[in-house]
Design a protein around this motif. Sequence first.
Motif, PDB file in Angstrom:
ATOM      1  N   LEU A  86       0.844  -1.191   0.000  1.00 15.30           N
ATOM      2  CA  LEU A  86       0.000   0.000   0.000  1.00 15.30           C
ATOM      3  C   LEU A  86       0.884   1.248   0.000  1.00 15.30           C
ATOM      4  O   LEU A  86       1.692   1.448   0.906  1.00 15.30           O
ATOM      5  CB  LEU A  86      -0.915   0.015   1.221  1.00 15.30           C
ATOM      6  CG  LEU A  86      -2.069  -0.986   1.230  1.00 15.30           C
ATOM      7  CD1 LEU A  86      -2.810  -0.921   2.552  1.00 15.30           C
ATOM      8  CD2 LEU A  86      -3.032  -0.734   0.070  1.00 15.30           C
ATOM      9  N   HIS A  87       0.710   2.086  -1.009  1.00 15.58           N
ATOM     10  CA  HIS A  87       1.492   3.315  -1.059  1.00 15.58           C
ATOM     11  C   HIS A  87       0.854   4.255  -2.076  1.00 15.58           C
ATOM     12  O   HIS A  87       0.101   3.846  -2.970  1.00 15.58           O
ATOM     13  CB  HIS A  87       2.952   3.035  -1.449  1.00 15.58           C
ATOM     14  CG  HIS A  87       3.107   2.346  -2.763  1.00 15.58           C
ATOM     15  ND1 HIS A  87       3.106   3.002  -3.972  1.00 15.58           N
ATOM     16  CD2 HIS A  87       3.243   1.033  -3.069  1.00 15.58           C
ATOM     17  CE1 HIS A  87       3.244   2.146  -4.952  1.00 15.58           C
ATOM     18  NE2 HIS A  87       3.330   0.933  -4.440  1.00 15.58           N
ATOM     19  N   ALA A 139      -3.273   3.601  -2.090  1.00 12.28           N
ATOM     20  CA  ALA A 139      -3.538   3.238  -0.705  1.00 12.28           C
ATOM     21  C   ALA A 139      -4.855   3.810  -0.203  1.00 12.28           C
ATOM     22  O   ALA A 139      -5.340   3.402   0.860  1.00 12.28           O
ATOM     23  CB  ALA A 139      -2.393   3.703   0.196  1.00 12.28           C
ATOM     24  N   ALA A 140      -5.453   4.717  -0.959  1.00 10.71           N
ATOM     25  CA  ALA A 140      -6.729   5.300  -0.530  1.00 10.71           C
ATOM     26  C   ALA A 140      -7.810   4.240  -0.371  1.00 10.71           C
ATOM     27  O   ALA A 140      -8.733   4.402   0.436  1.00 10.71           O
ATOM     28  CB  ALA A 140      -7.184   6.367  -1.525  1.00 10.71           C
ATOM     29  N   VAL A 141      -7.697   3.146  -1.131  1.00 10.04           N
ATOM     30  CA  VAL A 141      -8.684   2.075  -1.019  1.00 10.04           C
ATOM     31  C   VAL A 141      -8.684   1.471   0.378  1.00 10.04           C
ATOM     32  O   VAL A 141      -9.687   0.913   0.817  1.00 10.04           O
ATOM     33  CB  VAL A 141      -8.421   0.982  -2.082  1.00 10.04           C
ATOM     34  CG1 VAL A 141      -7.146   0.197  -1.769  1.00 10.04           C
ATOM     35  CG2 VAL A 141      -9.609   0.038  -2.219  1.00 10.04           C
ATOM     36  N   GLY A 142      -7.569   1.607   1.084  1.00  9.06           N
ATOM     37  CA  GLY A 142      -7.460   1.072   2.435  1.00  9.06           C
ATOM     38  C   GLY A 142      -7.506   2.144   3.507  1.00  9.06           C
ATOM     39  O   GLY A 142      -6.874   1.985   4.561  1.00  9.06           O
ATOM     40  N   LEU A 189      -7.928   1.101   7.071  1.00  9.48           N
ATOM     41  CA  LEU A 189      -6.785   0.487   7.739  1.00  9.48           C
ATOM     42  C   LEU A 189      -5.979   1.534   8.501  1.00  9.48           C
ATOM     43  O   LEU A 189      -5.542   1.303   9.636  1.00  9.48           O
ATOM     44  CB  LEU A 189      -5.877  -0.201   6.720  1.00  9.48           C
ATOM     45  CG  LEU A 189      -6.511  -1.268   5.823  1.00  9.48           C
ATOM     46  CD1 LEU A 189      -5.505  -1.734   4.777  1.00  9.48           C
ATOM     47  CD2 LEU A 189      -7.004  -2.445   6.651  1.00  9.48           C
ATOM     48  N   TYR A 190      -5.797   2.679   7.887  1.00  9.10           N
ATOM     49  CA  TYR A 190      -5.027   3.750   8.510  1.00  9.10           C
ATOM     50  C   TYR A 190      -5.823   4.415   9.633  1.00  9.10           C
ATOM     51  O   TYR A 190      -5.256   4.783  10.672  1.00  9.10           O
ATOM     52  CB  TYR A 190      -4.618   4.773   7.458  1.00  9.10           C
ATOM     53  CG  TYR A 190      -3.658   4.205   6.435  1.00  9.10           C
ATOM     54  CD1 TYR A 190      -2.290   4.198   6.664  1.00  9.10           C
ATOM     55  CD2 TYR A 190      -4.131   3.643   5.253  1.00  9.10           C
ATOM     56  CE1 TYR A 190      -1.404   3.668   5.737  1.00  9.10           C
ATOM     57  CE2 TYR A 190      -3.261   3.114   4.319  1.00  9.10           C
ATOM     58  CZ  TYR A 190      -1.901   3.118   4.561  1.00  9.10           C
ATOM     59  OH  TYR A 190      -1.030   2.578   3.641  1.00  9.10           O
ATOM     60  N   TYR A 193      -8.278  -4.315  14.068  1.00 10.83           N
ATOM     61  CA  TYR A 193      -7.528  -3.642  13.015  1.00 10.83           C
ATOM     62  C   TYR A 193      -6.252  -2.999  13.552  1.00 10.83           C
ATOM     63  O   TYR A 193      -5.204  -3.019  12.892  1.00 10.83           O
ATOM     64  CB  TYR A 193      -8.406  -2.597  12.330  1.00 10.83           C
ATOM     65  CG  TYR A 193      -9.222  -3.152  11.194  1.00 10.83           C
ATOM     66  CD1 TYR A 193      -8.766  -3.082   9.885  1.00 10.83           C
ATOM     67  CD2 TYR A 193     -10.452  -3.766  11.425  1.00 10.83           C
ATOM     68  CE1 TYR A 193      -9.507  -3.594   8.837  1.00 10.83           C
ATOM     69  CE2 TYR A 193     -11.194  -4.284  10.383  1.00 10.83           C
ATOM     70  CZ  TYR A 193     -10.731  -4.196   9.087  1.00 10.83           C
ATOM     71  OH  TYR A 193     -11.458  -4.711   8.052  1.00 10.83           O
ATOM     72  N   ARG A 194      -6.328  -2.400  14.748  1.00 12.91           N
ATOM     73  CA  ARG A 194      -5.138  -1.774  15.327  1.00 12.91           C
ATOM     74  C   ARG A 194      -4.035  -2.814  15.546  1.00 12.91           C
ATOM     75  O   ARG A 194      -2.853  -2.541  15.311  1.00 12.91           O
ATOM     76  CB  ARG A 194      -5.513  -1.078  16.638  1.00 12.91           C
ATOM     77  CG  ARG A 194      -4.351  -0.301  17.269  1.00 12.91           C
ATOM     78  CD  ARG A 194      -4.810   0.438  18.508  1.00 12.91           C
ATOM     79  NE  ARG A 194      -5.705   1.536  18.177  1.00 12.91           N
ATOM     80  CZ  ARG A 194      -6.971   1.644  18.609  1.00 12.91           C
ATOM     81  NH1 ARG A 194      -7.493   0.705  19.388  1.00 12.91           N
ATOM     82  NH2 ARG A 194      -7.709   2.677  18.261  1.00 12.91           N
TER      83      ARG A 194
END
Length: 291
Positions: free
Chosen positions: A141-142, A146-149, A152-153, A211-212
């Motif tokens: 992811l970069h 990475a916006a699709v995830g 996650l962030y 998720y964390r």
Amino acid sequence: MTRTIPGFDYHRVPVADDVALNVAVAGSGSPIVLLHGFPQTHLMWRHVAADLAADHTVIVPDLRGYGDSDKPTAEPDTYSKRRMAADIVTVAASFGHERFALAGHDRGALVAFRAGLDHPDAVTHLACLDVLPILDMWEVLHGTTAAVGFHLYLMAQPPGLPEQMIAASADAFFAYFLDQWAKDPAAIPAPVRAAYLDACRAAVPSIVADYRASATIDVDHDRADRAAGNRLSMPVTVLQQDWGAALGFEAAALWSSWAPNLDHRTVDAGHFMAEEEPGVVAAALRELGRR
């Protein structure tokens, strides 16, 4: 509201001093355990589980922190995939199965992957649906892809803000993924959708903690295994939609570094392939059992 799979018996299975899982069981024959993903419960396996129960003992739990399973307060490793994988080995043993096949989707696939690494004597065959191993996921992811995830962030942030933001609009947050990730929305009928949203609304802190963990302790565990050269020793089937090329990496190559005995397949479905193409998934799991 739909909360159970018809024809399955339900049990509460203790897996730790303060945690019991909600587990559905049916069928007879060689055992297979099915682990659900996000933002779902064990109900996502309703079609596949009923199919496999014709010739297998099928065990379908809600993961800790999800559905009708217990949701302990998070400590650093409460929702590590290592701890969650140990839950599943305990569940299978409680029904008399020291060895079993294991299939997981999304979050459940991450738990299944960790179970395969930590418990190779217990997991005879492994299937992972539409996910990458945690370490690989973070590494690929970069940039704008990475916006699709984004979730996650968000959920990787320290406790407090993510839980508050998600709880403030829980239905909209979780429904977004059901809407965006389904190629065939009709595969998740209204009663099942309502059950998913109800379960997620009641589990915001534990879902975020899960998720964390995947941005912290789970990464450490994967790095340690990679450094030690640990790989999955059992036959592995990976089913994925055609998203690897779009994100700029070869998913099969990433998986093969962990799984020498790999069958990687692309499925013409959205993320929720066990609900969108249950016959394809059930057939792949039966083929896996013959390898």
